[in-house]
Write a protein that holds these residues in place. Structure first.
Motif, PDB file in Angstrom:
ATOM      1  N   PHE A   1      63.718  92.598  -5.735  1.00  0.00           N
ATOM      2  CA  PHE A   1      64.650  91.494  -5.483  1.00  0.00           C
ATOM      3  C   PHE A   1      64.120  90.552  -4.404  1.00  0.00           C
ATOM      4  N   ALA A   2      63.365  91.120  -3.447  1.00  0.00           N
ATOM      5  CA  ALA A   2      62.860  90.270  -2.360  1.00  0.00           C
ATOM      6  C   ALA A   2      61.838  89.261  -2.892  1.00  0.00           C
ATOM      7  N   MET A   3      61.064  89.688  -3.910  1.00  0.00           N
ATOM      8  CA  MET A   3      60.073  88.776  -4.490  1.00  0.00           C
ATOM      9  C   MET A   3      60.748  87.588  -5.180  1.00  0.00           C
TER      10      MET A   3
ATOM     11  N   LYS B   1      74.650  95.986  -2.214  1.00  0.00           N
ATOM     12  CA  LYS B   1      75.765  95.372  -2.944  1.00  0.00           C
ATOM     13  C   LYS B   1      75.397  95.184  -4.419  1.00  0.00           C
ATOM     14  N   THR B   2      74.254  94.541  -4.675  1.00  0.00           N
ATOM     15  CA  THR B   2      73.860  94.248  -6.045  1.00  0.00           C
ATOM     16  C   THR B   2      73.540  95.528  -6.799  1.00  0.00           C
ATOM     17  N   THR B   3      72.846  96.442  -6.154  1.00  0.00           N
ATOM     18  CA  THR B   3      72.502  97.719  -6.788  1.00  0.00           C
ATOM     19  C   THR B   3      73.778  98.457  -7.176  1.00  0.00           C
ATOM     20  N   THR B   4      74.800  98.387  -6.323  1.00  0.00           N
ATOM     21  CA  THR B   4      76.090  99.033  -6.626  1.00  0.00           C
ATOM     22  C   THR B   4      76.827  98.286  -7.738  1.00  0.00           C
ATOM     23  N   ALA B   5      76.845  96.952  -7.677  1.00  0.00           N
ATOM     24  CA  ALA B   5      77.557  96.157  -8.697  1.00  0.00           C
ATOM     25  C   ALA B   5      76.977  96.426 -10.076  1.00  0.00           C
TER      26      ALA B   5
ATOM     27  N   LEU C   1      66.026 103.625  -8.151  1.00  0.00           N
ATOM     28  CA  LEU C   1      67.019 102.552  -8.062  1.00  0.00           C
ATOM     29  C   LEU C   1      66.367 101.221  -7.723  1.00  0.00           C
ATOM     30  N   SER C   2      65.302 101.252  -6.914  1.00  0.00           N
ATOM     31  CA  SER C   2      64.675  99.974  -6.548  1.00  0.00           C
ATOM     32  C   SER C   2      63.653  99.542  -7.610  1.00  0.00           C
ATOM     33  N   GLU C   3      63.245 100.478  -8.479  1.00  0.00           N
ATOM     34  CA  GLU C   3      62.315 100.110  -9.559  1.00  0.00           C
ATOM     35  C   GLU C   3      63.047  99.507 -10.760  1.00  0.00           C
ATOM     36  N   SER C   4      64.272  99.986 -11.041  1.00  0.00           N
ATOM     37  CA  SER C   4      64.923  99.619 -12.299  1.00  0.00           C
ATOM     38  C   SER C   4      65.154  98.117 -12.468  1.00  0.00           C
ATOM     39  N   PRO C   5      65.537  97.354 -11.403  1.00  0.00           N
ATOM     40  CA  PRO C   5      65.739  95.910 -11.648  1.00  0.00           C
ATOM     41  C   PRO C   5      64.474  95.179 -12.071  1.00  0.00           C
ATOM     42  N   SER C   6      63.309  95.690 -11.692  1.00  0.00           N
ATOM     43  CA  SER C   6      62.070  94.995 -12.098  1.00  0.00           C
ATOM     44  C   SER C   6      61.833  95.138 -13.602  1.00  0.00           C
ATOM     45  N   HIS C   7      62.568  96.062 -14.239  1.00  0.00           N
ATOM     46  CA  HIS C   7      62.501  96.210 -15.702  1.00  0.00           C
ATOM     47  C   HIS C   7      63.726  95.576 -16.357  1.00  0.00           C
ATOM     48  N   GLY C   8      64.596  94.935 -15.554  1.00  0.00           N
ATOM     49  CA  GLY C   8      65.797  94.298 -16.109  1.00  0.00           C
ATOM     50  C   GLY C   8      66.795  95.298 -16.649  1.00  0.00           C
ATOM     51  N   LEU C   9      66.759  96.530 -16.114  1.00  0.00           N
ATOM     52  CA  LEU C   9      67.617  97.600 -16.644  1.00  0.00           C
ATOM     53  C   LEU C   9      68.447  98.243 -15.532  1.00  0.00           C
ATOM     54  N   PRO C  10      69.707  98.589 -15.847  1.00  0.00           N
ATOM     55  CA  PRO C  10      70.467  99.417 -14.918  1.00  0.00           C
ATOM     56  C   PRO C  10      69.883 100.823 -14.944  1.00  0.00           C
ATOM     57  N   ILE C  11      70.161 101.603 -13.919  1.00  0.00           N
ATOM     58  CA  ILE C  11      69.509 102.911 -13.775  1.00  0.00           C
ATOM     59  C   ILE C  11      69.804 103.864 -14.941  1.00  0.00           C
ATOM     60  N   VAL C  12      71.019 103.743 -15.568  1.00  0.00           N
ATOM     61  CA  VAL C  12      71.344 104.668 -16.667  1.00  0.00           C
ATOM     62  C   VAL C  12      70.430 104.471 -17.872  1.00  0.00           C
TER      63      VAL C  12
END
Ligand SMILES: Nc1ncnc2c1ncn2[C@@H]1O[C@H](COP(=O)(O)OP(=O)(O)OP(=O)(O)O)[C@@H](O)[C@H]1O
Ligand SMILES: Nc1ncnc2c1ncn2[C@@H]1O[C@H](COP(=O)(O)OP(=O)(O)OP(=O)(O)O)[C@@H](O)[C@H]1O
Ligand SMILES: [Mg+2]
Ligand SMILES: [Mg+2]
Lengths: 256, 256
Positions: A154-156, B16-20, B220-231
């Motif tokens: 997200f920071a990137m 916040k975003t990771t939780t949302a 949890l910090s890797e999943s957004p870089s794949h555009g996916l929620p953790i589930v």
């Protein structure tokens, strides 16, 4: 010739305050006369340096901005020789709306700093996690922008927008503003994402990225709870060593 | 009876975003029809769910707020059944100043949500790291506030101010707003500071703190870089399990 440095990034929690406190303290340890300005309503730089709440209420950045008080009235000494601080507190929350109609509202801090005639070598400004009134005021008043960048996805994402905003401010409000550098923070060499972000950023921005890397180091997150910068809390820690290296790099790199 | 939940904390980078993203996805996996609203100009919830930039440009929260477009026009499906998203992008940056003179500007989002007649069980709003126009709009429109709290010193500092702001909004603008709970995030059991913050917060706020703890978990910090929620990214990870536990706790705890 004093140098004014803004520590800014709209992404939250990337290490702005930790950098502002510990870079300032390291510059002071290197015998550079330094002023740390807390421009965030959270007041983390002020509490992280152990400034007491009652003291801040009497004099702070909000009162200087609103009542046009000279900055020198709000500046206090810290436990470190050569390091002073101009504190802040929650009162700053409302400042954006109070200035909405004012002409030249972006130049408020710049004007106050022009009136400060003490002989600081460096002035370091801690910014809030937004690109609003306070961060714009800081950038308009600054010679350099230093961008802490957490080695995470997200920071990137927000970096491009921050650098565009800097260019806009440089073109319209402060032609002498330069990018001092991008500082990789909370770097964890065991973590693939950390390594990938660091490689991407260095590949893309080259020399604009500081050689100094700030590692993830728990002592850095412990020190503010004691009201101490890392050089006083644990000078042997990797956190303290990396911020002293950063200070050396900024003093000697010729770019700033 | 749909429930609207704001994920808010002015402290940056607390999750916040990771939780949302991951609470919404977990509620959907539990077959609750859920809408995730991205109310942060950084647009991290939108990109973290893999929504493409061109799509967001055409329709987003900014256009709904400014042009009074019905929310349903900007809502898109996601890869997860029962989960929709209302995306956002940088256009939101200017929205505060555009509404400065408008009466009832704090109720803009509430009014738009009243016009949304679809049958969501939960609506989750990701807020920016500030207590400005967008966060106030989210709180005025919400039934519950969920506060992610990183187990670190600076995060503790701002909590009192956030809860005071909630009380103010409850008294003046939204009497049906309640504290859904405080969520401890990035908890690291090996770290003394983490344990101390967790003990302090539970000691002070008791049942208002979710039983579910979110551990620091690199997946949890890797999943957004794949555009996916953790589930979808790694359902067996401790991150995915903890957010599914949080969804269960929210569905069953009787407080929300
Ligand atoms: N290198 C590091 N290693 C470990 N922890 C760190 C490091 N740098 C910062 N932290 C911790 O991470 C959290 C976020 O850092 P900090 O508050 O300095 O970021 P910020 O960008 O100023 O946040 P905000 O956006 O809220 O102003 C803090 O709890 C801090 O103590
Ligand atoms: N439990 C966790 N374990 C490990 N990393 C996490 C966890 N929760 C969040 N992160 C990472 O920490 C960083 C901050 O989280 P996030 O962006 O969700 O916080 P935020 O409060 O939304 O930030 P902002 O204030 O900028 O909106 C992100 O890079 C995210 O991937
Ligand atoms: Mg900060
Ligand atoms: Mg966020």
């Amino acid at each position: 010739m004093r140098k004014i440095i803004s520590i800014a990034n709209q992404k939250g929690g990337v290490g702005k305050t930790t950098t502002a406190i510990n870079l300032s303290a390291s510059l002071a340890v290197a015998e550079k006369k330094t002023l740390l300005i807390d421009a965030d309503a959270q007041g983390n730089a002020s509490s992280g340096m152990g400034i007491n709440h009652e003291q801040i209420k009497k004099n702070n950045l909000y009162l200087c901005l609103i009542e046009n008080r000279p900055l020198s009235e709000a500046i206090v000494n810290t436990q470190i020789p050569h390091l002073d601080i101009l504190p802040a507190n929650q009162d700053l929350v409302g400042v954006e709306l109070e200035f909405v109609t004012l002409k030249d509202r972006e130049k408020r801090l710049k004007t106050l700093l022009r009136g400060l005639d003490s002989d600081y070598d460096y002035i370091v400004i801690d910014c809030p996690p937004s690109l609003g009134f306070l961060t714009v005021n800081a950038l308009v008043a600054s010679d350099y922008l230093v961008v802490p960048l957490q080695c995470e996805y997200f920071a990137m994402e927000g970096l491009g927008h921050l650098l565009n905003t800097m260019e806009l401010i440089k073109r319209q409000l402060n032609p002498t503003l330069y990018l001092g550098g991008i500082l990789l923070t909370m770097y964890d060499s065991r973590n693939l994402l950390s390594r990938r972000v660091s490689d991407d950023v260095r590949g893309h921005f080259g020399k604009l990225v500081f050689k100094t890397l700030i590692p993830r180091n728990v002592r850095l997150s412990e020190s503010p709870s004691h009201g101490l910068p890392i050089v006083l809390y644990d000078i042997k820690s990797r956190g303290a060593i990396s911020y002293m290296e950063l200070a050396e790099e900024i003093i000697n790199n010729g770019r700033m």
